[in-house]
Design a protein around this motif. Structure first.
Motif, PDB file in Angstrom:
ATOM      1  N   CYS A 278      53.748  71.168  96.462  1.00  0.00           N
ATOM      2  CA  CYS A 278      54.523  72.072  95.611  1.00  0.00           C
ATOM      3  C   CYS A 278      56.002  71.782  95.852  1.00  0.00           C
ATOM      4  CB  CYS A 278      54.189  73.524  95.975  1.00  0.00           C
ATOM      5  SG  CYS A 278      55.353  74.719  95.301  1.00  0.00           S
ATOM      6  N   CYS A 281      57.675  75.144  97.997  1.00  0.00           N
ATOM      7  CA  CYS A 281      57.306  75.496  99.374  1.00  0.00           C
ATOM      8  C   CYS A 281      56.634  74.333 100.094  1.00  0.00           C
ATOM      9  CB  CYS A 281      56.389  76.719  99.383  1.00  0.00           C
ATOM     10  SG  CYS A 281      54.738  76.370  98.735  1.00  0.00           S
ATOM     11  N   CYS A 297      51.279  77.940  92.334  1.00  0.00           N
ATOM     12  CA  CYS A 297      51.183  77.756  93.778  1.00  0.00           C
ATOM     13  C   CYS A 297      50.841  79.103  94.412  1.00  0.00           C
ATOM     14  CB  CYS A 297      52.506  77.214  94.325  1.00  0.00           C
ATOM     15  SG  CYS A 297      52.535  77.182  96.128  1.00  0.00           S
ATOM     16  N   CYS A 300      54.017  80.219  97.112  1.00  0.00           N
ATOM     17  CA  CYS A 300      55.360  80.626  96.660  1.00  0.00           C
ATOM     18  C   CYS A 300      55.374  81.071  95.217  1.00  0.00           C
ATOM     19  CB  CYS A 300      56.356  79.496  96.881  1.00  0.00           C
ATOM     20  SG  CYS A 300      56.201  78.161  95.679  1.00  0.00           S
ATOM     21  N   SER A 302      55.239  79.497  92.459  1.00  0.00           N
ATOM     22  CA  SER A 302      55.850  78.650  91.445  1.00  0.00           C
ATOM     23  C   SER A 302      54.796  78.276  90.406  1.00  0.00           C
ATOM     24  CB  SER A 302      56.376  77.345  92.061  1.00  0.00           C
ATOM     25  OG  SER A 302      57.331  77.622  93.036  1.00  0.00           O
TER      26      SER A 302
HETATM   27 ZN   LIG Z   1      54.731  76.589  96.465  1.00  0.00          ZN
END
Ligand SMILES: [Zn+2]
Ligand SMILES: [Zn+2]
Length: 308
Positions: A278, A281, A297, A300, A302
């Motif tokens: 990712c 993170c 993700c 985090c 995202s």
């Molecule tokens: Zn992430």
């Protein structure tokens, strides 16, 4: 627990450059998200302001150092922690011994007495040691633990001071911390992306700013790697070749073999899946290989647009 430094006041030994510690830096960012959670990381949205840790050579030494320490302790929300700062001739720039608290004894190299502007940077690293100690987050081995400390300092908003303490002229150089200047730049750029912040105007050291720009370039590259849709033509071409190879040589998966840069790896074969880091993170995310995929993700949050 000591912060290493070719300084303050300058050293003739060359400063290490580039990205030799990047795999550990990336692991440190992932470990921080795992330990704190996405929600808690997001609460560190404001960096330490230069004015709050400013230290002029006319300020009284001990009360000034205590005042800067309190700013950094508050920044990491260590309400009961009290830092007692003293100065000593020693090999390291600064040192703190982990203890149960609430008092922590921080030693600063006596050279800081005449280089007070960098006391905030040295204390930022030591306060993060205390914070990590109380959180129970550590990496095995002194080297990796120091890299964790610098990375967390930068990611949570006081580590830009460490990069700004990097200065070079024709004769001497000074640098604080274990990360190279470019690696500090990398972590600061990762932070900047998440919090929509621009640290560029904060740098008083031209060399620190240049290192930030070089680190930011590497940080941005993380978001332009396959299978992310933002990857360039060359990356997409190589990805398609590797995917064909993984499909036709299932006995050789995972393929390509583990990439220290955190690149994609095709895993298992029915159905074929691809894992990659990712870009926020750096935890590995796994998605099925079936064209356009939108993944989130889990660490985090995202949203990752992929073309698998
Ligand atoms: Zn992430
Ligand atoms: Zn340290």
């Amino acid at each position: 627990m000591a912060v290493r430094g070719g300084g303050p006041g300058g050293s003739r030994s060359p400063v290490e450059h580039g990205f030799p510690h990047l795999p550990t830096v990336r692991e440190a960012i992932t470990a921080l998200y795992r330990r704190l959670s996405y929600e808690t990381v997001r609460t560190f949205d404001v960096s330490v302001a230069a004015g709050d840790v400013a230290f002029a050579d006319v300020d009284e030494l001990y009360t000034g150092a205590q005042r800067v320490a309190r700013v950094l302790v508050r920044h990491l929300r260590l309400p009961e922690a009290r830092l007692v700062v003293s100065f000593r001739d020693m090999e390291y720039a600064a040192n703190v011994e982990p203890a149960a608290g609430p008092e922590y004894f921080v030693e600063l190299n006596s050279r800081f007495k005449s280089h007070r502007r960098d006391i905030g940077a040295a204390l930022a690293h030591e306060v993060t040691h205390v914070w990590l100690h109380r959180l129970g987050l550590s990496f095995p081995g002194v080297r990796d633990n120091e890299i964790l400390t610098d990375t967390v300092t930068a990611y949570l908003g006081s580590g830009w001071l460490l990069l700004d303490a990097f200065r070079e002229d024709g004769l001497t150089s000074q640098k604080l911390g274990y990360l190279t200047p470019e690696e500090f730049g990398y972590v600061l750029a990762k932070r900047a992306e998440v919090f929509g912040e621009d640290p560029a105007p904060w740098f008083t050291s031209p060399q620190a700013y240049e290192a930030y720009v070089r680190g930011r370039e590497v940080a941005r590259r993380d978001a332009r790697r396959p299978p992310l849709v933002a990857c360039g033509w060359a990356g997409r071409h190589r990805y398609a070749w590797d995917r064909r190879y993984a499909r036709t040589h299932p006995e050789e998966t995972p393929f390509p073999p583990r990439d220290p840069e955190g690149g994609y790896v095709f895993e298992s074969c029915s159905p074929l899946r691809v894992s990659f880091a990712c870009p926020t993170c750096l935890q590995r995310v796994r998605v099925p290989v079936r064209g356009r995929v939108r993944a989130r993700c889990g660490l985090c949050r995202s949203v990752l647009e992929c073309d698998t």
